[in-house]
Write a protein that holds these residues in place. Structure first.
Motif, PDB file in Angstrom:
ATOM      1  N   ILE A   1       0.861  -1.180   0.000  1.00 44.72           N
ATOM      2  CA  ILE A   1       0.000   0.000   0.000  1.00 44.72           C
ATOM      3  C   ILE A   1       0.896   1.228   0.000  1.00 44.72           C
ATOM      4  CG2 ILE A   1      -1.966  -1.091   1.136  1.00 44.72           C
ATOM      5  CD1 ILE A   1      -1.008   0.201   3.763  1.00 44.72           C
ATOM      6  N   THR A   2       0.291   2.380  -0.276  1.00 50.88           N
ATOM      7  CA  THR A   2       1.022   3.639  -0.213  1.00 50.88           C
ATOM      8  C   THR A   2       0.526   4.449   0.982  1.00 50.88           C
ATOM      9  OG1 THR A   2      -0.578   4.638  -1.729  1.00 50.88           O
ATOM     10  CG2 THR A   2       1.431   3.733  -2.692  1.00 50.88           C
ATOM     11  N   ASP A   3       1.292   5.448   1.328  1.00 45.68           N
ATOM     12  CA  ASP A   3       0.963   6.334   2.445  1.00 45.68           C
ATOM     13  C   ASP A   3      -0.436   6.923   2.247  1.00 45.68           C
ATOM     14  OD1 ASP A   3       0.936   8.195   4.484  1.00 45.68           O
ATOM     15  OD2 ASP A   3       2.894   9.041   4.007  1.00 45.68           O
ATOM     16  N   GLY A   4      -1.310   6.727   3.237  1.00 49.02           N
ATOM     17  CA  GLY A   4      -2.640   7.306   3.187  1.00 49.02           C
ATOM     18  C   GLY A   4      -3.712   6.412   2.595  1.00 49.02           C
ATOM     19  N   THR A   5      -3.370   5.155   2.280  1.00 55.23           N
ATOM     20  CA  THR A   5      -4.360   4.242   1.704  1.00 55.23           C
ATOM     21  C   THR A   5      -5.459   3.932   2.723  1.00 55.23           C
ATOM     22  OG1 THR A   5      -2.729   3.185   0.270  1.00 55.23           O
ATOM     23  CG2 THR A   5      -4.725   1.942   0.729  1.00 55.23           C
ATOM     24  N   PRO A   6      -6.746   4.175   2.390  1.00 57.74           N
ATOM     25  CA  PRO A   6      -7.837   3.778   3.293  1.00 57.74           C
ATOM     26  C   PRO A   6      -8.147   2.297   3.113  1.00 57.74           C
ATOM     27  CG  PRO A   6      -8.747   4.855   1.363  1.00 57.74           C
ATOM     28  CD  PRO A   6      -7.244   4.880   1.198  1.00 57.74           C
ATOM     29  N   LEU A   7      -8.439   1.612   4.219  1.00 57.41           N
ATOM     30  CA  LEU A   7      -8.725   0.185   4.166  1.00 57.41           C
ATOM     31  C   LEU A   7      -9.901  -0.143   5.068  1.00 57.41           C
ATOM     32  CD1 LEU A   7      -5.047  -1.050   4.526  1.00 57.41           C
ATOM     33  CD2 LEU A   7      -6.477  -1.571   2.551  1.00 57.41           C
TER      34      LEU A   7
ATOM     35  N   SER B   1     -10.276 -19.316 -14.360  1.00 58.13           N
ATOM     36  CA  SER B   1     -11.714 -19.566 -14.421  1.00 58.13           C
ATOM     37  C   SER B   1     -12.377 -18.864 -13.243  1.00 58.13           C
ATOM     38  CB  SER B   1     -11.995 -21.070 -14.363  1.00 58.13           C
ATOM     39  OG  SER B   1     -11.489 -21.609 -13.153  1.00 58.13           O
ATOM     40  N   ARG B   2     -13.698 -18.892 -13.241  1.00 56.62           N
ATOM     41  CA  ARG B   2     -14.389 -18.334 -12.083  1.00 56.62           C
ATOM     42  C   ARG B   2     -13.936 -19.089 -10.840  1.00 56.62           C
ATOM     43  NH1 ARG B   2     -20.723 -16.705 -11.266  1.00 56.62           N
ATOM     44  NH2 ARG B   2     -20.690 -16.679  -8.974  1.00 56.62           N
ATOM     45  N   THR B   3     -13.537 -18.350  -9.816  1.00 55.47           N
ATOM     46  CA  THR B   3     -12.912 -18.970  -8.654  1.00 55.47           C
ATOM     47  C   THR B   3     -13.510 -18.420  -7.366  1.00 55.47           C
ATOM     48  OG1 THR B   3     -10.833 -19.089  -9.908  1.00 55.47           O
ATOM     49  CG2 THR B   3     -10.701 -19.424  -7.516  1.00 55.47           C
ATOM     50  N   SER B   4     -13.823 -19.312  -6.442  1.00 64.72           N
ATOM     51  CA  SER B   4     -14.289 -18.893  -5.126  1.00 64.72           C
ATOM     52  C   SER B   4     -13.145 -18.226  -4.364  1.00 64.72           C
ATOM     53  CB  SER B   4     -14.796 -20.093  -4.327  1.00 64.72           C
ATOM     54  OG  SER B   4     -15.924 -20.670  -4.951  1.00 64.72           O
ATOM     55  N   VAL B   5     -13.457 -17.145  -3.654  1.00 63.76           N
ATOM     56  CA  VAL B   5     -12.422 -16.397  -2.933  1.00 63.76           C
ATOM     57  C   VAL B   5     -12.945 -15.986  -1.566  1.00 63.76           C
ATOM     58  CG1 VAL B   5     -11.395 -15.496  -5.053  1.00 63.76           C
ATOM     59  CG2 VAL B   5     -13.163 -14.166  -3.871  1.00 63.76           C
ATOM     60  N   LYS B   6     -12.020 -15.619  -0.704  1.00 66.72           N
ATOM     61  CA  LYS B   6     -12.362 -15.007   0.575  1.00 66.72           C
ATOM     62  C   LYS B   6     -11.951 -13.543   0.502  1.00 66.72           C
ATOM     63  CE  LYS B   6     -11.782 -16.954   4.593  1.00 66.72           C
ATOM     64  NZ  LYS B   6     -11.162 -17.546   5.817  1.00 66.72           N
ATOM     65  N   ILE B   7     -12.882 -12.656   0.825  1.00 70.74           N
ATOM     66  CA  ILE B   7     -12.578 -11.228   0.820  1.00 70.74           C
ATOM     67  C   ILE B   7     -11.994 -10.845   2.173  1.00 70.74           C
ATOM     68  CG2 ILE B   7     -13.526  -8.907   0.658  1.00 70.74           C
ATOM     69  CD1 ILE B   7     -15.545  -9.962  -1.334  1.00 70.74           C
ATOM     70  N   ILE B   8     -10.804 -10.283   2.145  1.00 71.79           N
ATOM     71  CA  ILE B   8     -10.106  -9.900   3.372  1.00 71.79           C
ATOM     72  C   ILE B   8     -10.371  -8.438   3.716  1.00 71.79           C
ATOM     73  CG2 ILE B   8      -7.856  -9.762   4.523  1.00 71.79           C
ATOM     74  CD1 ILE B   8      -8.777 -12.601   3.806  1.00 71.79           C
ATOM     75  N   ALA B   9     -10.338  -7.571   2.702  1.00 65.25           N
ATOM     76  CA  ALA B   9     -10.476  -6.136   2.954  1.00 65.25           C
ATOM     77  C   ALA B   9     -10.897  -5.424   1.688  1.00 65.25           C
ATOM     78  CB  ALA B   9      -9.164  -5.548   3.485  1.00 65.25           C
ATOM     79  N   GLY B  10     -11.275  -4.165   1.837  1.00 64.93           N
ATOM     80  CA  GLY B  10     -11.596  -3.312   0.708  1.00 64.93           C
ATOM     81  C   GLY B  10     -10.827  -2.010   0.803  1.00 64.93           C
ATOM     82  N   SER B  11     -10.496  -1.455  -0.348  1.00 61.35           N
ATOM     83  CA  SER B  11      -9.840  -0.152  -0.411  1.00 61.35           C
ATOM     84  C   SER B  11     -10.407   0.584  -1.613  1.00 61.35           C
ATOM     85  CB  SER B  11      -8.319  -0.294  -0.543  1.00 61.35           C
ATOM     86  OG  SER B  11      -7.703   0.986  -0.611  1.00 61.35           O
ATOM     87  N   GLY B  12     -11.346   1.506  -1.337  1.00 61.87           N
ATOM     88  CA  GLY B  12     -11.993   2.197  -2.443  1.00 61.87           C
ATOM     89  C   GLY B  12     -12.754   1.214  -3.305  1.00 61.87           C
ATOM     90  N   SER B  13     -12.419   1.162  -4.581  1.00 59.78           N
ATOM     91  CA  SER B  13     -13.102   0.255  -5.516  1.00 59.78           C
ATOM     92  C   SER B  13     -12.287  -1.011  -5.764  1.00 59.78           C
ATOM     93  CB  SER B  13     -13.356   0.974  -6.847  1.00 59.78           C
ATOM     94  OG  SER B  13     -12.124   1.392  -7.426  1.00 59.78           O
TER      95      SER B  13
END
Length: 370
Positions: A66-72, A337-349
């Motif tokens: 990440i860079t300085d100031g990244t919202p998470l 291919s389409r793959t199941s995932v676990k979402i850990i975090a979001g940052s903007g879009s």
């Protein structure tokens, strides 16, 4: 008994001496990390603690940046509430790392572990956010792994701001970054030496101020620096050098507070005949260091609520995982291919996801499906 007490005392003293590290405060030999204390005191199911530790291990191995100031926003949806996220951030010596949080539970324990990459130790420094805030002075320039993990059982999103601030006050009253016009390492005397500091330009007579609490070790009018002041802090043992002053307004040995006036901007010494400015330098036990990261002013980022976008269970075919939240970051892999995932975090879009094989990366939110 007296002999045993004496032996214990000597052992304790030896431990304290060995634990000294340069100018850092002596560490308590009985000091235990916040994470270790929590693990010892946890009375819940062993399986929960095992999951929690596994999450930390995965976050420690993360290659994401990440860079300085990244919202998470760390996701914690439904019953899947054990999450940890790890990101590398490049920091410079003298910067103050700040982590702020908005939590779903004000009293929740939020653990922060910092690991200096490419150092001789692989053990992170562990702490807790206090009043939803954590700060750490950067002692060494380089990449730092930042691991954030809520306590077991935490529910709801965890919004974060990870950014830097100056660790010192700006040394010239009313001035800012734009007034620094000569930087560390610039050539001097036709290449005979390099600039060991920064030059801050201001009108003659502008007050120069103490960048930290400390005491004045020396004042004078001599050499290249002309009228000068040396300030020393009482924590790190650093010395701060103010040169080319028009006038000195303090005395040797005086205790000062941050913001106290030490003198006024001028052009004495080898700056005579040139525009008034302050030469500001910092000297540590290891010698001169670049003072700009210590004083550079930065805007504090605002919270951007991204928790509402954190949803989804799979990524589309051909989705590219990247090392950071943006298309400018390097690709990690492309989903075949389409793959199941676990979402850990979001940052903007962008989402930080984990694939079934443990591979992690950021993907654009529009590549995630329910």
């Amino acid at each position: 008994m007296n002999r045993l007490k004496h032996l214990f005392f000597l052992t304790a003293i030896a431990g304290i001496i060995v634990s000294c590290d340069g100018l850092k405060m002596t560490k308590n030999i009985f000091e235990t990390s916040e994470r270790a204390k929590y693990e010892r005191s946890f009375s819940g199911a062993d399986s929960l603690m095992a999951q929690w530790k596994a999450g930390f291990t995965a976050a420690t191995a993360s290659k994401l940046k990440i860079t300085d100031g990244t919202p998470l926003t760390i996701a914690a949806n439904g019953n899947d509430a054990i999450h940890a996220a790890g990101y590398s951030l490049e920091l410079k010596k003298g910067e103050l790392l700040v982590i702020e949080a908005v939590t779903a539970a004000p009293d929740a324990k939020i653990f922060t572990d910092i690991l200096e990459e490419n150092t001789s130790t692989d053990k992170p420094e562990s702490g807790l956010l206090k009043n939803n805030r954590f700060t750490r002075f950067t002692e060494n320039s380089g990449w730092h792994k930042i691991i954030i993990q809520p306590e077991i059982g935490y529910r709801g999103p965890l919004e974060l701001k990870i950014y830097t601030q100056p660790s010192l006050a700006f040394p010239v009253a009313g001035k800012a970054n734009r007034d620094v016009q000569s930087f560390w390492g610039a050539s001097r005397d036709g290449g005979g030496r390099s600039h060991e500091g920064v030059d801050i330009f201001a009108s003659r007579g502008t007050p120069i101020v103490a960048v930290t609490d400390g005491f004045v070790t020396r004042t004078g009018n001599q050499g290249l620096g002309g009228k000068q002041v040396w300030l020393r802090d009482g924590v790190l043992g650093n010395s701060y050098y103010y040169a080319h002053l028009d006038s000195v307004m303090t005395t040797d040995g005086k205790q000062v507070k941050t913001g106290d006036t030490l003198g006024r901007v001028g052009n004495t010494g080898n700056a005579a005949g040139g525009p008034p400015h302050l030469h500001f330098g910092i000297y540590t036990a290891g010698g001169a260091v670049d003072p700009y990261p210590y004083i550079r002013k930065r805007t504090v980022p605002v919270f951007k609520n991204s928790s509402k976008i954190i949803s989804g269970q799979s990524v589309k075919t051909g989705t590219t995982l990247r090392t950071g939240p943006g298309s400018q970051y390097e690709p990690v892999i492309k989903a075949a291919s389409r793959t199941s995932v676990k979402i850990i975090a979001g940052s903007g879009s962008w989402y930080h996801i984990r694939m079934p094989d443990g591979t992690e990366g950021f993907v654009s939110a529009d590549r995630v499906q329910q």
